[in-house]
Scaffold this active site. Sequence first.
Site, PDB file in Angstrom:
ATOM      1  N   ASP A 123      -8.349  -5.596   0.268  1.00 27.57           N
ATOM      2  CA  ASP A 123      -8.204  -6.585  -0.882  1.00 27.57           C
ATOM      3  C   ASP A 123      -8.263  -7.853  -0.823  1.00 27.57           C
ATOM      4  OD1 ASP A 123     -10.022  -3.854  -2.242  1.00 27.57           O
ATOM      5  OD2 ASP A 123      -7.977  -3.913  -2.964  1.00 27.57           O
TER       6      ASP A 123
ATOM      7  N   HIS B 164       0.709  -1.115   0.446  1.00 28.97           N
ATOM      8  CA  HIS B 164       0.183   0.064   0.169  1.00 28.97           C
ATOM      9  C   HIS B 164       0.434   1.144   0.157  1.00 28.97           C
ATOM     10  CE1 HIS B 164      -3.289   2.677   1.159  1.00 28.97           C
ATOM     11  NE2 HIS B 164      -3.711   2.072   0.710  1.00 28.97           N
TER      12      HIS B 164
END
Length: 425
Positions: free
Chosen positions: A366, A308
């Site tokens: 996710d 991320h």
Amino acid sequence: MRTDAETIKLTVADKSWTFELRSGSEGPDVIDIGSLYDKTGMFAYDPGFTSTASCESAVTFIDGDEGVLRYRGYNIDQLVKQRSYTDVCYLLLNGELPELEQSKEFESHITYHTLVHEQMSHFFRGFRRDAHPMAIMTGVVGALSAFYHDSTDITDPQQRQVASMRLIAKVPTLAAMAYKYSVGQPFVFPKNDLDYSANFLRMCFAVPSEDYASDPVLARAIDRIFMLHADHEQNASTSVVRSAGSSGANPFACIAAGIACLWGPAHGGANEAVLKMLESIETPDNIPSFIERAKKKDDIFRVMGFGHRVYKNYDPRANIMRETCHEVLDHLGIHNHPLFEIALELERRALSEEYFISKRLYPNIDFYSGITLRALGFPTNMFTVLFAVARTVGWVAQWNEMIDDPKRKIARPRQLYTGSQERHI
Ligand code: CMC
């Protein structure tokens, strides 16, 4: 918070200029370089905004090193465990959690905006049945501005409020219609005695030929998923919504722009990519070779659902998502789900690899959301659509904040030009 104005000095050759340092309520200080070009004749260069704060915002705070996510000061895990998605919507829009009466009134307002103009259903027929539902969403959400002219004047706070409620209420209806269209089933109208998430599941999965009973455990799971995705400060799609809105574009057009950006696999499309990846691994025995490939410098291949831009620690949403995944699978009596087993093992192996440790790559939201959504009955191509449904409130809250900002300017980045100098034919 810093009280005394501190400055930072920039020196190039024998010239120096000073710039103000500013502090927020939390997070790193910023160097205010708004006057950089005027003072120095130079631009700042920061592709991908890795070190650039594009705005002031009081909506969401992330501490990526500590794995913290807060909406309006409240930690995400407290909100998810103690509140509903519509309460979180109220919080993001208004800055405070609602009291009981405010909560009921807000939910009722949303509920009575869930129907879409009947003529919108004709739009759907223009799409091929195999159109990706995100393609449909980009089109039909933008098309809301062709139907709701009375809420497109951004200078009128009342119209902005109505547009905000319409978007939060109608995007799930349109998402469910996109799904129904793709499977060749009739559209299901919203039902006003159901809450936001139960209503959404019903619009997706009810058929006129049978009674539909809401499952509170599954409705609660989707409500949690919506809360986890509701906002995430200045991510790519939110920045797109703000950029689009900075020109004065109407809110429906701005949110359609956000949906288009969200679709990409590096952003909201990752949940779909994760599921495809887990399916392609087939068995836990293939995980080591899979990880080896992700580590290769000359291969663009990545472990989807890992890494991320902001979180350099475990994504706090991923923990809650993993718990929710467990709960849904248990409730549905699905034990030893092969993709869940592969995901758990892939996470375990990756987190013990020097490559992932040194680059601080952890599972993001996710990684487990796709398995949960699949278990809830959604096909892979609907995953990003659900993200868009949940994120609509974040986009709307950030868009409203931008419009109210007295320092608002049209977003107009500059460039480092590397093309030809003047030449003649
Ligand atoms: N698998 C393998 N290597 C990776 C991964 C990954 N998933 N993510 C980053 N890296 C490596 C990358 O190769 C680079 O290595 P090097 O320094 O040797 O060149 C280093 O880690 C830094 O990566 P980056 O691409 O410069 O980092 P970024 O901040 O620009 O990208 C990211 C962040 C999320 C786009 C990226 O981690 C990625 O592509 N992850 C997979 C896609 C994904 O799961 N996206 C969902 C994000 S969360 C949902 C949302 O907020 O939208």
